[in-house]
Design an enzyme around this catalytic site. Structure first.
Site, PDB file in Angstrom:
ATOM      1  N   LYS A  69     -48.573  13.054  17.141  1.00  0.00           N
ATOM      2  CA  LYS A  69     -49.894  13.236  17.776  1.00  0.00           C
ATOM      3  C   LYS A  69     -50.566  11.882  17.974  1.00  0.00           C
ATOM      4  O   LYS A  69     -51.140  11.596  19.032  1.00  0.00           O
ATOM      5  CB  LYS A  69     -50.767  14.155  16.905  1.00  0.00           C
ATOM      6  CG  LYS A  69     -50.324  15.603  16.952  1.00  0.00           C
ATOM      7  CD  LYS A  69     -50.961  16.463  15.864  1.00  0.00           C
ATOM      8  CE  LYS A  69     -50.358  17.869  15.876  1.00  0.00           C
ATOM      9  NZ  LYS A  69     -50.798  18.723  14.769  1.00  0.00           N
ATOM     10  N   GLN A 123     -54.455  18.642   9.373  1.00  0.00           N
ATOM     11  CA  GLN A 123     -53.089  19.163   9.513  1.00  0.00           C
ATOM     12  C   GLN A 123     -52.779  20.221   8.449  1.00  0.00           C
ATOM     13  O   GLN A 123     -53.060  20.030   7.274  1.00  0.00           O
ATOM     14  CB  GLN A 123     -52.094  17.988   9.409  1.00  0.00           C
ATOM     15  CG  GLN A 123     -50.654  18.359   9.608  1.00  0.00           C
ATOM     16  CD  GLN A 123     -50.346  18.823  11.040  1.00  0.00           C
ATOM     17  OE1 GLN A 123     -50.796  18.244  12.020  1.00  0.00           O
ATOM     18  NE2 GLN A 123     -49.566  19.885  11.154  1.00  0.00           N
ATOM     19  N   ASP A 169     -58.537  21.546  17.318  1.00  0.00           N
ATOM     20  CA  ASP A 169     -57.455  22.478  16.990  1.00  0.00           C
ATOM     21  C   ASP A 169     -57.914  23.925  17.192  1.00  0.00           C
ATOM     22  O   ASP A 169     -57.088  24.844  17.156  1.00  0.00           O
ATOM     23  CB  ASP A 169     -57.009  22.304  15.524  1.00  0.00           C
ATOM     24  CG  ASP A 169     -55.605  21.714  15.416  1.00  0.00           C
ATOM     25  OD1 ASP A 169     -54.886  21.693  16.435  1.00  0.00           O
ATOM     26  OD2 ASP A 169     -55.247  21.276  14.308  1.00  0.00           O
TER      27      ASP A 169
END
Ligand code: NAP
Length: 293
Positions: free
Chosen positions: A52, A96, A119
């Site tokens: 990412k 994450q 996200d």
């Protein structure tokens, strides 16, 4: 059969985003900024975060990862989130998954400012998605819709079977496909571990989205001719012949299913890369919203 090529589409999206970034920089603005927070040393998570970061930088974004020890407390993590929420230079950030067991992932996601929640895991964004309002949509389902769009796959009135109902993939996927929109308007069946005779549903499906995390679960006899098959699964399988010691397996038995399909995603090279593409697009969206662009 045509491959739905995540690598090619990620390349196209990165080019579009980097042109936008250059344009904004020429006008005297700063670049969009994405931050990834990683707690612990899970191997797959480290790979995802590094990827990412690399892809963000290749688009001209500013990007950094904050790495913390697995022993970090939930309160300490919430404090870091407050700092990121308050930082005017940060447009979007992600935490994450998976998080260590002593930390509540939902409490953490809900602490993220919904406007920086690229996200899309915050409850406010989930609720807005459910109502068909403008929101940050989780990157994996959003990436799948983008892939269908870019290959001009007609979803209107089609029967879409989603296998798996997780908060981050299956359930938001089922909502996106059923929304009254150009790449929605599908009739959706959401299957899970309690579904009886799953094969009777998949055999009726025009579009199958397999997101259950069981390697090679979807076999040729479960798919009708001409179906579109999207494989979300990524499972690491021990493999001594590989330098890394593992290979990646999807949820679809590719060799059997691919010859029956009109379109299918490969693993790797399909949905995983589209997840990155959507995260980058969400970051641009957060940046543009913040700057009224
Ligand atoms: P998850 O939270 O473990 O959810 C799995 C879902 O599959 C659950 O809803 C479960 O049903 C269902 N399921 C399990 N066994 C089943 C069976 N035999 N028949 C029907 N349904 C079954 O997983 P996830 O986070 O959604 O991830 C799914 C897969 O996608 C994993 O391999 C993950 O690594 C991968 N993934 C890939 C990306 C990407 O970027 N490509 C992103 C995220 C996840 P119940 O609810 O009844 O338990």
């Amino acid at each position: 059969m045509e491959l739905l090529d995540g690598k090619k589409i990620l390349g196209e999206i990165k080019l579009e985003l980097s042109q936008k970034v250059q344009n904004y920089i020429q006008k005297g603005r700063r670049a969009p900024c994405l931050v990834a927070v990683l707690v612990g040393d899970d191997g797959a998570s480290q790979t995802y975060v590094a990827s990412k970061e690399r892809n963000s930088i290749e688009c001209g974004f500013t990007s950094r990862a904050l790495r913390f020890d697995a022993s970090m407390t939930e309160d300490a993590l919430l404090l870091e989130i407050e700092k990121l929420n308050a930082d005017p230079e940060v447009d979007g950030f992600i935490v994450q998954s998976p998080l260590p067991k002593h930390i509540s992932a939902q409490r953490v996601f809900d602490a993220i400012n919904p406007e920086k929640d690229v996200d899309g895991f915050n409850t406010i964004n989930s609720g807005r998605l459910m109502k068909g309002m403008n929101s940050f949509v989780p990157a994996t389902p959003l990436g799948i819709v983008e892939l269908l769009k870019r290959y001009n796959i007609d979803t209107q009135g089609k029967h879409c079977v989603v296998i798996g109902r997780s908060d981050i993939v299956g359930r938001p996927m089922s909502i996106l496909m059923s929304l009254p929109s150009q790449f929605g308007n599908a009739t959706v069946t959401l299957c899970h571990s309690k579904t009886k005779d799953l094969k009777q549903f998949t055999l009726q499906a025009d579009i199958i989205i397999a997101a259950l995390g069981k390697p090679e679960f979807l076999t040729g006899d479960m798919v009708k001719d001409g179906a579109v098959v999207v494989d979300v699964g990524i499972t690491r399988i021990d493999d001594n012949t590989k330098k890394s010691g593992f290979r990646l397996s999807g949820d679809v038995k590719f060799d059997e299913v691919a010859p029956k399909c009109s379109f299918i995603t490969p693993v790797p090279g399909g949905v995983g890369l589209m997840t990155i593409a959507s995260l980058l697009q969400n970051t641009m969206k957060a940046y543009e919203a913040k700057n009224n662009l």
